[in-house]
Structure formats: C-alpha cells, structure tokens
Design an enzyme around this catalytic site. Structure first.
Site, PDB file in Angstrom:
ATOM      1  N   HIS A  55       0.855  -1.192   0.000  1.00  0.00           N
ATOM      2  CA  HIS A  55       0.000   0.000   0.000  1.00  0.00           C
ATOM      3  C   HIS A  55       0.889   1.240   0.000  1.00  0.00           C
ATOM      4  O   HIS A  55       2.069   1.190   0.385  1.00  0.00           O
ATOM      5  CB  HIS A  55      -0.896   0.005   1.235  1.00  0.00           C
ATOM      6  CG  HIS A  55      -1.986  -1.012   1.182  1.00  0.00           C
ATOM      7  ND1 HIS A  55      -3.069  -0.982   2.029  1.00  0.00           N
ATOM      8  CD2 HIS A  55      -2.165  -2.097   0.389  1.00  0.00           C
ATOM      9  CE1 HIS A  55      -3.869  -1.994   1.770  1.00  0.00           C
ATOM     10  NE2 HIS A  55      -3.340  -2.692   0.775  1.00  0.00           N
ATOM     11  N   GLU A  57       1.028   3.809   1.939  1.00  0.00           N
ATOM     12  CA  GLU A  57       1.589   4.153   3.248  1.00  0.00           C
ATOM     13  C   GLU A  57       2.812   3.299   3.562  1.00  0.00           C
ATOM     14  O   GLU A  57       3.837   3.810   4.036  1.00  0.00           O
ATOM     15  CB  GLU A  57       0.546   3.930   4.363  1.00  0.00           C
ATOM     16  CG  GLU A  57      -0.701   4.755   4.206  1.00  0.00           C
ATOM     17  CD  GLU A  57      -1.836   4.006   3.517  1.00  0.00           C
ATOM     18  OE1 GLU A  57      -2.986   4.161   3.952  1.00  0.00           O
ATOM     19  OE2 GLU A  57      -1.571   3.270   2.531  1.00  0.00           O
ATOM     20  N   CYS A  85      -6.113   1.681   6.039  1.00  0.00           N
ATOM     21  CA  CYS A  85      -6.745   0.435   6.472  1.00  0.00           C
ATOM     22  C   CYS A  85      -6.100  -0.010   7.790  1.00  0.00           C
ATOM     23  O   CYS A  85      -5.133   0.603   8.266  1.00  0.00           O
ATOM     24  CB  CYS A  85      -6.567  -0.634   5.398  1.00  0.00           C
ATOM     25  SG  CYS A  85      -4.853  -1.181   5.190  1.00  0.00           S
ATOM     26  N   CYS A  88      -2.259  -0.750   7.510  1.00  0.00           N
ATOM     27  CA  CYS A  88      -1.445   0.460   7.450  1.00  0.00           C
ATOM     28  C   CYS A  88      -1.478   1.224   8.775  1.00  0.00           C
ATOM     29  O   CYS A  88      -0.464   1.768   9.206  1.00  0.00           O
ATOM     30  CB  CYS A  88      -1.896   1.342   6.294  1.00  0.00           C
ATOM     31  SG  CYS A  88      -1.532   0.592   4.688  1.00  0.00           S
TER      32      CYS A  88
END
Length: 155
Positions: A55, A57, A85, A88
């Site tokens: 992701h 992040e 999410c 993360c």
C-alpha cells in the site's frame, strides 16, 4: 503544521496517487515528512508487485526508514490520500508516526473511524494524532473516476 502546508503535501500525495492509477493500481499516494522535508514517498503497488502489503503508506514508510536508517519514525508526519486500512494503521503506529493526515474517508476499510478507529484505542501503547478530510473532495474524485473507468472498461 498549518493548513496550507498540509494541503501542499496532500497535493503532492495526489500526484503520487495518479502514478498508481496510471499503472492500474487503486490511486492512493503517501508521503512521510520530517522537519518540513519529504523523506519518504509511496503509491499503491500491490498488483504490480504481487505484494498485498504494498500500500502507499507502507511504501512511503519503507523509504523513510531507509533514509533515516531507523524503523522508528518519531517526529514524522504521514500524508495519505485515503484513510488508512487496519494494516497500514498498525504499521503507522509501530513506526511511531507522530501525525497522520489523510484525504478521503474509506467507508469500506478505513481504520481512522469509518469502520474502526485504531488510533483512538487506549490499550495501544502509541497514539498518533489524526487529521482527516484534507483535500477530501479531490482525493475522492480521483478514486471515483478510477473505479468508474474500470467499470466502463469491463462493460
């Protein structure tokens, strides 16, 4: 940080999100900032990297930890175009990010209050300050346009 600084960093994150979209990834971009300087950048890449943890992040955190040569990112802020999410959010807390700034809320997987709020869990040992909704309309529009284009391509 002030609102203009936050908006400028979010615009930079949105440019990274566009890179993700150009590669067929969900358009999310992220930056890690320390002392006003960007030390980590990332955009979504789980499909192309065949890595569910890729992701935006996580990508930005990885770059920042290499730059600082430390897995702890104390005193840093993370800017991301979409509410993180749970995965993360956990990484953000483990990295000791001081401040999280996100754009659009994520009603399906958001861990800053949309689905769960991990950052307000008092039992956890690190607490990141969270600011949501920075350039939320622009971030939301980018996501909506991406998914609309995918739906149109499938029909």
């Amino acid at each position: 940080m002030d609102a203009d600084f936050d908006a400028a960093r979010m615009r930079e994150s949105l440019r990274l999100a566009v890179r993700a979209a150009e590669r067929g990834e969900v358009p999310v971009g992220a930056l890690v900032v320390k002392n006003g300087k960007v030390i980590g950048r990332g955009y979504n890449a789980p499909i192309s990297s065949k890595d569910p943890s890729a992701h935006a992040e996580i990508q930005a955190l990885r770059e920042a930890t290499k730059k600082l040569d430390n897995y702890r990112l104390e005193g840093c802020s993370l800017y991301v175009t979409l509410e993180p999410c749970a995965m993360c959010a956990g990484a953000i807390m483990h990295a000791r990010i001081a401040r999280l700034v996100y754009g659009a809320a994520d009603p399906k997987t958001g861990a800053c209050g949309s689905v769960v709020d991990l950052f307000s869990e008092k039992k956890l040992n690190h607490h990141t300050t969270v600011t949501g909704g920075v350039l939320a309309d622009e971030a939301g529009r980018l996501l909506s346009e991406f998914f609309a284009a995918r739906r149109n391509a499938e029909s």
